[in-house]
Design a protein around this motif. Structure first.
Motif, mmCIF file in Angstrom:
data_model
loop_
_atom_site.group_PDB
_atom_site.id
_atom_site.type_symbol
_atom_site.label_atom_id
_atom_site.label_comp_id
_atom_site.label_asym_id
_atom_site.label_seq_id
_atom_site.Cartn_x
_atom_site.Cartn_y
_atom_site.Cartn_z
ATOM 1 N N ARG A 14 9.848 45.613 85.032
ATOM 2 C CA ARG A 14 10.151 45.658 83.597
ATOM 3 C C ARG A 14 10.587 47.057 83.189
ATOM 4 N NH1 ARG A 14 5.280 43.719 80.177
ATOM 5 N NH2 ARG A 14 5.991 41.668 80.924
ATOM 6 N N ALA A 15 9.881 48.085 83.706
ATOM 7 C CA ALA A 15 10.235 49.469 83.376
ATOM 8 C C ALA A 15 11.619 49.832 83.903
ATOM 9 C CB ALA A 15 9.190 50.418 83.950
ATOM 10 N N MET A 16 12.043 49.166 84.977
ATOM 11 C CA MET A 16 13.357 49.430 85.558
ATOM 12 C C MET A 16 14.453 48.564 84.956
ATOM 13 S SD MET A 16 12.246 49.711 89.599
ATOM 14 C CE MET A 16 13.912 50.134 90.152
ATOM 15 N N MET B 274 3.276 37.131 81.940
ATOM 16 C CA MET B 274 3.955 38.417 81.934
ATOM 17 C C MET B 274 5.417 38.310 82.332
ATOM 18 S SD MET B 274 1.301 41.231 83.513
ATOM 19 C CE MET B 274 2.581 42.493 83.446
ATOM 20 N N ALA B 275 5.719 37.412 83.264
ATOM 21 C CA ALA B 275 7.071 37.315 83.807
ATOM 22 C C ALA B 275 8.041 36.731 82.773
ATOM 23 C CB ALA B 275 7.062 36.454 85.060
ATOM 24 N N ASP B 276 9.315 36.997 82.997
ATOM 25 C CA ASP B 276 10.346 36.447 82.104
ATOM 26 C C ASP B 276 10.523 34.951 82.306
ATOM 27 O OD1 ASP B 276 11.318 39.001 80.897
ATOM 28 O OD2 ASP B 276 11.740 39.461 82.995
ATOM 29 N N GLU B 277 10.300 34.480 83.538
ATOM 30 C CA GLU B 277 10.379 33.058 83.856
ATOM 31 C C GLU B 277 9.258 32.721 84.823
ATOM 32 O OE1 GLU B 277 14.485 31.657 84.892
ATOM 33 O OE2 GLU B 277 14.979 33.788 84.703
ATOM 34 N N ALA B 278 8.931 31.442 84.924
ATOM 35 C CA ALA B 278 7.881 31.019 85.851
ATOM 36 C C ALA B 278 8.224 29.644 86.412
ATOM 37 C CB ALA B 278 6.525 30.986 85.159
#
Length: 670
Positions: free
Chosen positions: A22-24, A44-48
């Motif tokens: 995420r920071a990258m 937390m993830a954008d997709e799962a």
């Protein structure tokens, strides 16, 4: 750089990778089993993507399911974390064949180093010193005994595909070799689908020291110093630190050079760890190379300032290593404590259930202290029997080792977990252990210092004094709250009482409140105990945990739990039953009879929730002390239950295949 990656793992390490990605600016895809549907990493993830049932063999270990998840989401690369498929060369090849990048080393390096037998053969050819042993697959228990006797006891029995302490046993005689061979093979087959076993000499009083390496695809390789991982239980690391308190500069340089040479010889590309055994004279022997990110990598990050996950992503994307060897500096000291779901007072047996309370200490830097907590759970999360029992990795960093250890002790005192058993009391006690604090450790430390298991140490006079003062302050705060809400109680509430008695464990301490005042939201007390006066300040409010304040100017933190009578305080690594009362009530309390626990001496109780693998006895059978009664599997580890004394089996209450709750009766004795 990649636009989207998939994390082929779960829990803490999945969350860890997501944070760096995420920071990258890299999008992330999580995968989850039925048991992890509501996992922190999933949110937390954008997709799962759902990949199957709870057992890892039907979800996280199925390479084709992770490939399908990549193809469905457009993920360009996979970070495998550690465990599961992280060291499976065939998984790497499957991804590459489908145009997906494996964020880790190439298949050749995984094969050469990921297999414990092959890695030793390779290291030997590369001129790296190795531990004496039989570098071949041991076919059966009889062969294992023959080899062990040729090498000389003690020996280490290891699963070739093992890791994380699974599939490993130390044997001191033929009987233990036979038993260890079978248990190691069973654990390895269950956890890794590979039951190959080998045997090597066990180095007495060894230290486990590992070197972190980074290598890119352009021929560059460096090391980032060492980690000391000698505090282990059943070959599972418990506490790690960086650097090692034992190595001198010459040994560090030699080990680092060997690790880098091995990485270059195998054309390594990614972050990896070369593990060594170090003896009393600082002779070191190659143990294995972990071709993945290690659980304990945060301590290296804290002393070097280098994000290892970021470097893994950059290397996998084809970038040149950003650091040369002379850029690497080890600043300060870092300590990591692994918080496990296990009961240290019952032989560290696994514990499962729901986290009804989960409040880790505040992360971040304050002055010269940094606190970091890598975790994959939150309050309300379920600790499952299907996966590793680690809840979190608590890390502290300071200018020197003593300060880092003291910071860890304070952080553990603030770490609140309820709903399951956990090892924080053991970790907190360890931080005060003289031998640990002096750095006089080996991989046998826990076995040597706690040969009969961990029992709560006796509270010191200083700890009991602090507990007595805190208990009285808590009781006064409770009385004050009653005064504010029920005026008619004010006259009798005791808020103005001077004389108190604090009961700590089974001891009574007269406490006199000489003065009480307020400084804003804080209460200030002058208290006398055993002829000495102390000044206590706190902003504690009833029903809130932890209690925080100062005693004679020194900051003190104690967790507070309500109890049937009084409170439980977690102070200086100990849970202490505390009660503040009037002198008259204390006088009567001394006369109360002690309730004895029920007699379970004629029962074999299941010490943890788990699956009965085997029952080794039959009804009516006479057994001797030390003989195996049953084997119970929990969290991928087999636990052998033995007879504590000579006895006769009266009846069996469980059978192989049964799933039992903690304290379920397995058998009764005559």
């Amino acid at each position: 750089m990649f636009k989207k990656i998939l994390i082929g793992n779960r829990g803490e390490i999945a969350c860890r990778v997501i944070r760096t990605a995420r920071a990258m600016g890299v999008s992330t895809v999580a995968v989850y089993s039925d048991a992890d549907r509501h996992g922190v990493h999933v949110r937390m993830a954008d997709e799962a993507v759902h990949i199957g049932p709870a057992p890892a063999a039907e979800s996280y270990l199925v390479a084709e399911k992770l490939l399908a998840a990549c193809q469905a989401t457009g993920a360009e690369a996979v970070h495998p974390g550690y465990g599961f498929l992280s060291e499976r060369a065939s998984f790497c090849e499957l991804l590459e064949a489908n145009g997906i990048v494996f964020i880790g080393p190439k298949p050749r390096a995984i094969r050469a180093m990921g297999d414990k037998i092959e890695s030793k053969l390779f290291a030997q050819k590369a001129g790296v010193s190795i531990v004496p042993g039989h570098l071949g697959v041991v076919e059966d228990a009889d062969t294992a005994v023959r080899i062990a006797e040729e090498i000389g006891y003690p020996v280490m029995i290891k699963a070739s595909a093992g890791g994380g302490g699974k599939g490993m046993r130390i044997a001191w005689n033929a009987g233990e070799t036979r038993e260890g061979f079978q248990s190691s093979a069973n654990e390895a087959r269950s956890a890794f689908g590979d039951d190959r076993i080998f045997v090597e000499k066990f180095i007495v009083d060894p230290r486990h020291v590992e070197i972190q390496v980074l290598a890119d695809s352009h021929g560059n390789a460096i090391h980032l110093g060492e980690r000391e991982c000698s505090i282990q239980r059943r070959n599972q690391k418990v506490v790690e630190e960086a650097p090692s308190p034992f190595l001198d500069a010459a040994t560090r340089a030699a080990m680092g050079a060997q690790a880098v040479a091995l990485a270059k010889a195998v054309d390594y590309q990614s972050a990896g760890t070369v593990e060594f055994i170090v003896d009393r004279d600082r002779n070191f022997y190659f143990l294995e190379m972990n071709t993945r990110l290690q659980v304990e990598h945060p301590v290296t990050e804290l002393v070097t300032g280098i994000d290892l996950v970021e470097e893994m992503l950059r290397i996998a994307a084809g970038e040149t290593l950003r650091y040369a060897q002379d850029h690497i500096r080890l600043d300060g000291w870092a300590v990591e404590s692994r918080i496990y779901a296990e009961d240290p007072f019952r032989g560290f047996l696994p514990s499962i259930g729901r986290l009804t309370r989960y409040r880790p200490p505040q992360e971040g830097s304050a002055g010269e202290i940094t606190i970091r907590n890598d975790t994959g759970v939150r309050e309300g999360s379920e600790i499952s029997m299907y996966y590793d029992p680690m809840i979190a990795k608590l890390c502290t960093h300071a200018l020197d080792r003593t300060a880092a250890i003291d910071a860890m002790g304070a952080a553990l005192s603030q770490f609140e977990i309820e709903g399951i058993e956990h090892n924080i009391p053991f970790l907190a006690a360890l931080m005060q252990h003289p031998r640990w604090r002096e750095g006089r450790i080996s991989t046998a430390f826990i076995a040597e210092e706690y040969p009969d298991g961990f029992e709560r140490p006796a509270a010191s006079a200083a700890t009991r004094r602090k507990a007595a003062l805190i208990a009285v302050s808590i009781e006064i705060a409770r009385k004050v709250r009653l005064d504010r809400h029920i005026d008619r109680l004010r006259e009798h509430s005791g808020t103005a009482r001077r004389e108190w008695v604090a009961k700590i464990d089974d001891d009574y301490f007269p406490v006199a409140v000489d003065a009480e005042a307020g400084e804003g939201a804080r209460s200030v007390f002058e208290m006398s105990l055993d002829g000495a006066t102390s000044r206590l300040t706190t902003d504690y409010r009833p029903g809130v945990s932890p209690w925080s304040g100062t005693i004679d100017g020194v900051a003190v933190t104690a967790q507070v739990r309500s109890a049937r009578e009084g409170v439980l305080l977690f102070l200086d690594g100990l849970w202490l039953p505390c009660r503040a009362m009037t002198p008259r009530i204390a006088e009567l309390d001394r006369l109360m009879p002690v309730k004895l626990p029920p007699d379970t001496s004629r029962l074999l109780l299941c010490p943890m929730p788990g699956l009965v693998v085997s029952i080794a006895v039959s009804e009516g059978q006479a057994v001797k002390a030390g003989e195996t009664l049953a084997v119970v599997e929990a969290m991928k580890m087999e636990n052998i239950l033995r007879a504590e004394r000579d006895l006769t089996v009266a009846s069996l209450k469980a059978k192989p295949g049964d799933s039992l709750a903690v304290d379920a009766v397995i058998m009764e004795f005559a």
